[in-house]
Design a protein around this motif. Structure first.
Motif, PDB file in Angstrom:
ATOM      1  N   HIS A   1      -0.240  13.027   6.505  1.00 18.93           N
ATOM      2  CA  HIS A   1       0.639  11.893   6.214  1.00 18.93           C
ATOM      3  C   HIS A   1       2.107  12.294   6.328  1.00 18.93           C
ATOM      4  O   HIS A   1       2.933  11.963   5.465  1.00 18.93           O
ATOM      5  CB  HIS A   1       0.343  11.314   4.834  1.00 18.93           C
ATOM      6  CG  HIS A   1      -1.069  10.864   4.649  1.00 18.93           C
ATOM      7  ND1 HIS A   1      -1.745  10.129   5.600  1.00 18.93           N
ATOM      8  CD2 HIS A   1      -1.945  11.061   3.635  1.00 18.93           C
ATOM      9  CE1 HIS A   1      -2.977   9.882   5.171  1.00 18.93           C
ATOM     10  NE2 HIS A   1      -3.132  10.443   3.992  1.00 18.93           N
TER      11      HIS A   1
ATOM     12  N   GLU B   1       1.143  11.874  -2.960  1.00 19.27           N
ATOM     13  CA  GLU B   1       0.862  10.491  -2.572  1.00 19.27           C
ATOM     14  C   GLU B   1       1.906   9.521  -3.117  1.00 19.27           C
ATOM     15  O   GLU B   1       2.037   8.406  -2.609  1.00 19.27           O
ATOM     16  CB  GLU B   1      -0.538  10.084  -3.050  1.00 19.27           C
ATOM     17  CG  GLU B   1      -1.651  10.788  -2.306  1.00 19.27           C
ATOM     18  CD  GLU B   1      -3.026  10.444  -2.833  1.00 19.27           C
ATOM     19  OE1 GLU B   1      -3.993  10.685  -2.108  1.00 19.27           O
ATOM     20  OE2 GLU B   1      -3.117   9.935  -3.970  1.00 19.27           O
TER      21      GLU B   1
ATOM     22  N   ARG C   1       3.786   7.488   1.590  1.00 14.31           N
ATOM     23  CA  ARG C   1       3.359   6.082   1.596  1.00 14.31           C
ATOM     24  C   ARG C   1       3.725   5.410   2.913  1.00 14.31           C
ATOM     25  O   ARG C   1       2.953   4.625   3.472  1.00 14.31           O
ATOM     26  CB  ARG C   1       3.984   5.340   0.417  1.00 14.31           C
ATOM     27  CG  ARG C   1       3.563   5.890  -0.948  1.00 14.31           C
ATOM     28  CD  ARG C   1       3.779   4.862  -2.043  1.00 14.31           C
ATOM     29  NE  ARG C   1       5.155   4.409  -2.109  1.00 14.31           N
ATOM     30  CZ  ARG C   1       6.107   4.991  -2.835  1.00 14.31           C
ATOM     31  NH1 ARG C   1       5.804   6.068  -3.549  1.00 14.31           N
ATOM     32  NH2 ARG C   1       7.331   4.511  -2.877  1.00 14.31           N
TER      33      ARG C   1
ATOM     34  N   VAL D   1       1.415   6.544   5.743  1.00 12.80           N
ATOM     35  CA  VAL D   1       0.116   5.865   5.652  1.00 12.80           C
ATOM     36  C   VAL D   1       0.234   4.441   6.186  1.00 12.80           C
ATOM     37  O   VAL D   1      -0.606   3.963   6.965  1.00 12.80           O
ATOM     38  CB  VAL D   1      -0.393   5.867   4.197  1.00 12.80           C
ATOM     39  CG1 VAL D   1      -1.635   4.996   4.071  1.00 12.80           C
ATOM     40  CG2 VAL D   1      -0.698   7.285   3.725  1.00 12.80           C
TER      41      VAL D   1
ATOM     42  N   ASP E   1       0.629   4.447   9.948  1.00 16.36           N
ATOM     43  CA  ASP E   1      -0.624   4.819  10.603  1.00 16.36           C
ATOM     44  C   ASP E   1      -1.584   3.631  10.633  1.00 16.36           C
ATOM     45  O   ASP E   1      -2.251   3.360  11.641  1.00 16.36           O
ATOM     46  CB  ASP E   1      -1.244   6.013   9.883  1.00 16.36           C
ATOM     47  CG  ASP E   1      -2.359   6.671  10.679  1.00 16.36           C
ATOM     48  OD1 ASP E   1      -2.407   6.471  11.913  1.00 16.36           O
ATOM     49  OD2 ASP E   1      -3.178   7.392  10.076  1.00 16.36           O
TER      50      ASP E   1
END
Length: 362
Positions: free
Chosen positions: A11, A89, A95, A98, A101
């Motif tokens: 990430h 996270e 964040r 993510v 993605d």
């Protein structure tokens, strides 16, 4: 040698910057080889002479995976605390990676199932923006169309908001008031460092802007019998859903035995004290404890309803062990705080059936 397929950034964070790999407890290991054959990423190899597994390529280990430890019959494998990954996270760059993605691979990752749900999407207009602290704004939203609102929401629920003109995913915010009948809702929006939505909210949002909203969502609602004493615990803007529950109780059960413990890092960060004073003035059995880790050079407002202590919410509970006894608990705040409180309540022997938690962590 580490496999580049497995050691790509996690990430957006370089894999070599993340401490996550197994450690073998030699004295406990029975040499069965389950971890070696069970790991498809070749983190382990097997020393056939010693009949022991060896961690050869730790960077091949999938971040957060503990399958080998879970299936080790001798419990001879340990990993770093999961909190280290959970903390990552919470970083904005993680964040955002993510989110990007998901959007970039939408054609592959989109679910083929159409799951019916009762969620409503309505248009809300920004009717008020009030800075209540350097890091928090109180935003009031009202229906664009009469009758198109979340009038039926329950205190403690949340909604999802989309930033106008943006392709980003929605953001979730707890409703900070009980239903008022006119469809208006109040949100407490905390500034997030490098946050995409909050950058817009703090720098560009203006009265009159229209946002799409989905909801109401969530089950952090009042579930206790009318005669059960209550303990509310909030961290930061976790006050929002708690405030909605408090308003509900003060309206319908003003004599109820209630306690609120609200924690902030700095005493100057507390906001909505005017609202708490008003609620406490209407509820004679509501007591509020404000816990700040730093009370230096701050003179907070005092009243018979509000007490100040130096420390966090766990310190406040430690000072009064009776707080969690014979009360139902409603707790909202960042995930790390909720995990600490959960462990503390388990230590105290508090039944999990009496504990209701809500996280605004992302």
């Amino acid at each position: 040698m580490p496999n580049p397929q497995f050691t790509k950034p996690w990430h957006g964070i370089p894999r070599e910057n993340i401490e996550w790999n197994p450690t073998i407890i030699e004295d406990a290991c029975i040499g069965c080889g389950t971890c070696v054959t069970g790991c498809s990423r070749l983190v382990y190899r097997f020393d056939f002479e010693r009949k022991k597994p060896v961690v050869i390529d730790p960077l091949n280990c999938m971040v957060g995976c503990t399958t080998c430890a879970n299936t080790c019959p001798a419990q001879a494998i340990v990993f770093p605390p999961l909190e280290s990954i959970l903390a990552l996270e919470g970083l904005p760059e993680v964040r955002h990676a993510v989110e990007d993605d998901l959007l970039n691979r939408r054609d592959i990752l989109v679910s083929p199932l159409s799951i019916p749900h009762p969620d409503r999407i309505v248009s809300l207009s920004v009717s008020g923006i009030e800075p209540v602290s350097p890091e928090v704004i109180r935003v009031t939203l009202t229906p664009v169309e009469a009758g198109e609102c979340f009038c039926e929401f329950s205190a403690g629920q949340y909604i999802e908001l989309w930033q106008p003109g943006s392709s980003h995913l929605s953001r979730s915010y707890s409703i900070a008031n009980a239903p008022h009948g006119d469809g208006s809702i109040t949100l407490h929006i905390r500034r997030v460092e490098s946050g995409r939505f909050t950058a817009w909210a703090f720098n560009e949002m203006k009265v009159g802007d229209q946002l799409q909203a989905r909801g109401p969502l969530g089950s952090f609602t009042m579930r206790s019998a009318p005669d059960t004493p209550l303990l509310f615990i909030a961290g930061g803007t976790g006050l929002a859903p708690v405030l909605a529950l408090l308003e509900q109780q003060v309206t319908f059960s003003p004599e109820r035995d209630m306690r609120l413990v609200w924690g902030m890092k700095h005493a100057a960060d507390f906001y909505a004290l005017d609202t708490l004073h008003l609620l406490a003035s209407r509820a004679p059995n509501l007591k509020v404890v404000l816990a700040a880790e730093d009370l230096t050079s701050f003179e907070g407002p005092t009243s018979k309803h509000l007490d100040w202590i130096e420390g966090n919410v766990l310190d406040a509970m430690e000072e009064d062990n009776a707080l969690s006894i014979l009360r139902d608990l409603y707790i909202a705040g960042p995930p790390a705080m909720l995990r600490e409180i959960a462990r503390d309540l388990d230590r105290r022997g508090v039944s999990r059936e009496r504990v209701h938690m809500d996280s605004f962590g992302v």
